[in-house]
Motif scaffolding. Structure first.
Motif, PDB file in Angstrom:
ATOM      1  N   SER A 266       0.579  -1.230  -0.173  1.00  0.00           N
ATOM      2  CA  SER A 266      -0.069   0.072   0.004  1.00  0.00           C
ATOM      3  C   SER A 266       0.727   1.128  -0.018  1.00  0.00           C
ATOM      4  N   ILE A 267       2.217   1.071  -0.008  1.00  0.00           N
ATOM      5  CA  ILE A 267       3.031   2.361   0.018  1.00  0.00           C
ATOM      6  C   ILE A 267       2.903   3.241  -1.459  1.00  0.00           C
ATOM      7  N   SER A 268       2.681   4.411  -1.239  1.00  0.00           N
ATOM      8  CA  SER A 268       2.371   5.258  -2.411  1.00  0.00           C
ATOM      9  C   SER A 268       3.646   5.394  -3.390  1.00  0.00           C
ATOM     10  N   ARG A 269       3.274   4.948  -4.601  1.00  0.00           N
ATOM     11  CA  ARG A 269       4.267   5.287  -5.695  1.00  0.00           C
ATOM     12  C   ARG A 269       4.789   6.614  -5.626  1.00  0.00           C
ATOM     13  N   HIS A 270       6.059   6.678  -6.079  1.00  0.00           N
ATOM     14  CA  HIS A 270       6.807   8.209  -6.025  1.00  0.00           C
ATOM     15  C   HIS A 270       6.613   8.978  -7.223  1.00  0.00           C
ATOM     16  N   GLY A 271       6.343  10.100  -7.118  1.00  0.00           N
ATOM     17  CA  GLY A 271       5.950  11.132  -8.355  1.00  0.00           C
ATOM     18  C   GLY A 271       7.011  11.447  -9.135  1.00  0.00           C
ATOM     19  N   GLN A 272       8.286  11.209  -8.695  1.00  0.00           N
ATOM     20  CA  GLN A 272       9.604  11.764  -9.618  1.00  0.00           C
ATOM     21  C   GLN A 272      10.265  10.588 -10.160  1.00  0.00           C
ATOM     22  N   GLY A 273       9.406   9.314 -10.348  1.00  0.00           N
ATOM     23  CA  GLY A 273      10.047   8.331 -11.230  1.00  0.00           C
ATOM     24  C   GLY A 273       9.553   6.879 -10.969  1.00  0.00           C
ATOM     25  N   ALA A 274       9.989   6.049 -11.515  1.00  0.00           N
ATOM     26  CA  ALA A 274       9.584   4.532 -11.293  1.00  0.00           C
ATOM     27  C   ALA A 274       9.955   4.276 -10.158  1.00  0.00           C
ATOM     28  N   SER A 275       9.019   3.504  -9.185  1.00  0.00           N
ATOM     29  CA  SER A 275       9.057   2.903  -7.731  1.00  0.00           C
ATOM     30  C   SER A 275       8.637   1.425  -7.834  1.00  0.00           C
ATOM     31  N   ARG A 276       9.018   0.679  -7.275  1.00  0.00           N
ATOM     32  CA  ARG A 276       8.449  -1.024  -7.238  1.00  0.00           C
ATOM     33  C   ARG A 276       8.636  -1.201  -5.662  1.00  0.00           C
ATOM     34  N   ILE A 277       7.852  -2.269  -5.365  1.00  0.00           N
ATOM     35  CA  ILE A 277       7.902  -2.931  -4.266  1.00  0.00           C
ATOM     36  C   ILE A 277       7.357  -4.356  -4.430  1.00  0.00           C
ATOM     37  N   ASN A 278       7.886  -5.329  -3.801  1.00  0.00           N
ATOM     38  CA  ASN A 278       7.339  -6.799  -3.904  1.00  0.00           C
ATOM     39  C   ASN A 278       7.700  -7.516  -2.847  1.00  0.00           C
ATOM     40  N   VAL A 279       6.754  -8.377  -2.337  1.00  0.00           N
ATOM     41  CA  VAL A 279       7.024  -9.301  -1.105  1.00  0.00           C
ATOM     42  C   VAL A 279       6.952 -10.731  -1.992  1.00  0.00           C
ATOM     43  N   GLY A 280       8.179 -11.293  -1.971  1.00  0.00           N
ATOM     44  CA  GLY A 280       8.215 -12.551  -2.966  1.00  0.00           C
ATOM     45  C   GLY A 280       8.052 -14.040  -1.935  1.00  0.00           C
ATOM     46  N   VAL A 281       8.198 -13.728  -0.614  1.00  0.00           N
ATOM     47  CA  VAL A 281       8.056 -14.956   0.278  1.00  0.00           C
ATOM     48  C   VAL A 281       7.529 -14.628   1.649  1.00  0.00           C
ATOM     49  N   LEU A 282       6.499 -15.295   1.731  1.00  0.00           N
ATOM     50  CA  LEU A 282       6.139 -15.253   3.195  1.00  0.00           C
ATOM     51  C   LEU A 282       6.077 -16.558   4.103  1.00  0.00           C
ATOM     52  N   GLN A 283       6.524 -16.567   5.135  1.00  0.00           N
ATOM     53  CA  GLN A 283       6.578 -17.947   5.744  1.00  0.00           C
ATOM     54  C   GLN A 283       6.168 -17.636   7.349  1.00  0.00           C
TER      55      GLN A 283
END
Length: 433
Positions: A266-283
């Motif tokens: 839910s983190i806001s994406r950045h207005g000054q350029g590309a931003s990414r976030i991903n959770v790849g593993v949950l244990q």
């Protein structure tokens, strides 16, 4: 020029044999003991000054190391598969970086080439149409496969080393060949950069087989769009209890980890350029009737530049800590990998294109492509640029059987000798600048 391309083409059978041997014996990040020992032997035989083990990287800067049991088993396996035991011992602890240095009598520039060595955590496919299986060079190791072409990169690097040793009279200054471990997960470059190995480098070159250059007999002279990235692991520790008799006595680490996953996305994406976030593993958890006291998430952030990525990391840490506090559990956040953004030198790319076209070695020469991902060669490139040098990242065109990191990945090996020839041309041209 023609002589170099003819020599490289004559080397093709040797290059194919080496690539297939490396493909058969893949090694994941920080466990490249057999590969690195092979590199050391080859470079020493060719007359390079060789730095390895603690001389090639700074231990405190190594990220995402496997545990000691994994490292010890990998060392033993490497020796059983032909690696020099004494060299492997010098790499104990995962210190598998190698640097070969050739200093020439004629004054000139310092030019460095970076090669990555590790494989992916992928089980190689067994389909009837998979060429490594049909050709007898499918991976011998469970859940380890060269699914990104790094076997080809090591092959190109050693082919370049041989060509340069054979053409000393045409070179000047100093050549550095950097064989880097643990590119996957962007874990390995920082520890090698920290030694200062590229602080005196005038020109830095990296490269990759395929990726977005999927047309045979082509060369991409400059690659941009390197996203800064940080890889984080967050562990959660609560308190277990009986899920039926005393749930109120527990502190639920599973819910804290799950809440973190939702909050992170839910983190806001950045207005000054590309931003990414991903959770790849949950244990999380230990059993169906036990209130979960342990949890783990593995995630990454990316940004168009270092500042945007740092914003994402700061917000990610805040979200994780807030989620842990909400469920009254402890959390420990550790950095498992990372790489900075990197600015492409378009002027240098134009020079490379002019040289590539002059050689006549490629059917198509492409000036620029955007990577759209992350690569920790950017650590080397950024440091060289910070010190006043110039840096470029190339892509060697080839058809691929499946996408990178896919279990059926393979590439057209004709790209190997062309890459060797082109890098030899770059070494001659830029050491003599």
């Amino acid at each position: 020029m023609q002589k170099i391309w003819q020599e490289a083409e004559a080397m093709q059978p040797e290059l194919v044999e080496r690539r297939r041997d490396l493909h058969r014996h893949p090694e994941t990040g920080w466990t490249e003991f057999r590969t690195a020992a092979m590199v050391v032997k080859e470079l020493q035989a060719l007359g390079y000054d060789v730095y390895m083990g603690s001389d090639a990287l700074v231990e405190a800067e190594m990220m995402g190391l496997p545990n000691n049991e994994v490292l010890e088993k990998a060392m033993a396996r490497a020796v059983s598969e032909g690696a020099d035991a004494a060299l492997v011992e010098k790499m104990r602890g995962g210190k598998t970086g190698v640097v070969g240095v050739m200093k020439l009598a004629k004054p000139g520039k310092t030019v460095a080439f970076r090669v990555d060595m590790d494989c992916n955590d992928v089980e190689e496919c067994t389909g009837d149409t998979h060429r490594p299986l049909a050709g007898g060079f499918r991976s011998l190791h469970t859940n380890a496969m060269h699914a990104c072409g790094h076997d080809g990169h090591v092959t190109i690097g050693l082919g370049l080393a041989k060509m340069l040793a054979n053409h000393k009279e045409e070179l000047a200054g100093t050549v550095k060949l950097i064989f880097q471990p643990a590119e996957e997960g962007v874990r390995g470059a920082r520890a090698m950069v920290a030694t200062g190995i590229v602080d005196d480098v005038d020109y830095m070159f990296g490269g990759h087989i395929g990726f977005k250059a999927t047309k045979a007999d082509s060369l991409v002279c400059l690659t941009g769009g390197f996203l800064a990235t940080t890889k984080l692991d967050a562990s959660f520790k609560g308190e277990s209890s009986h899920a039926g008799a005393a749930p109120e006595k527990g502190r639920n680490a599973l819910l804290a980890a799950a809440a973190s996953c939702i909050a992170l996305h839910s983190i806001s994406r950045h207005g000054q350029g590309a931003s990414r976030i991903n959770v790849g593993v949950l244990q999380a958890g230990t059993g169906r009737n036990v209130l979960p006291d342990v949890g783990l998430i593995k995630m990454e952030t990316r940004g168009a530049n270092t500042e945007i990525n740092e914003f994402m990391v700061s917000e990610a840490r805040r979200m994780i800590q807030a989620s842990a506090a909400m469920y009254n559990v402890e959390t420990v956040i550790s950095e498992a990998g990372g790489a900075p953004a990197c600015v492409a030198d378009h002027e240098l790319g134009a020079e490379i294109k002019a040289l590539a076209e002059a050689t006549g070695g490629f059917g198509e020469v492409i000036d620029y492509m955007d990577l759209g991902g992350s690569e920790d060669c950017s650590y080397f490139m950024e440091r060289v640029q910070q010190k006043g040098g110039r840096a470029a990242y190339l892509m060697y065109g080839t058809e691929i059987a499946a996408g990178h990191h896919n279990s059926c990945f393979d590439f057209n090996e004709n790209c190997l000798h062309k890459a060797v020839a082109m890098l030899t041309e770059l070494a001659i041209a830029y050491t003599n600048k």
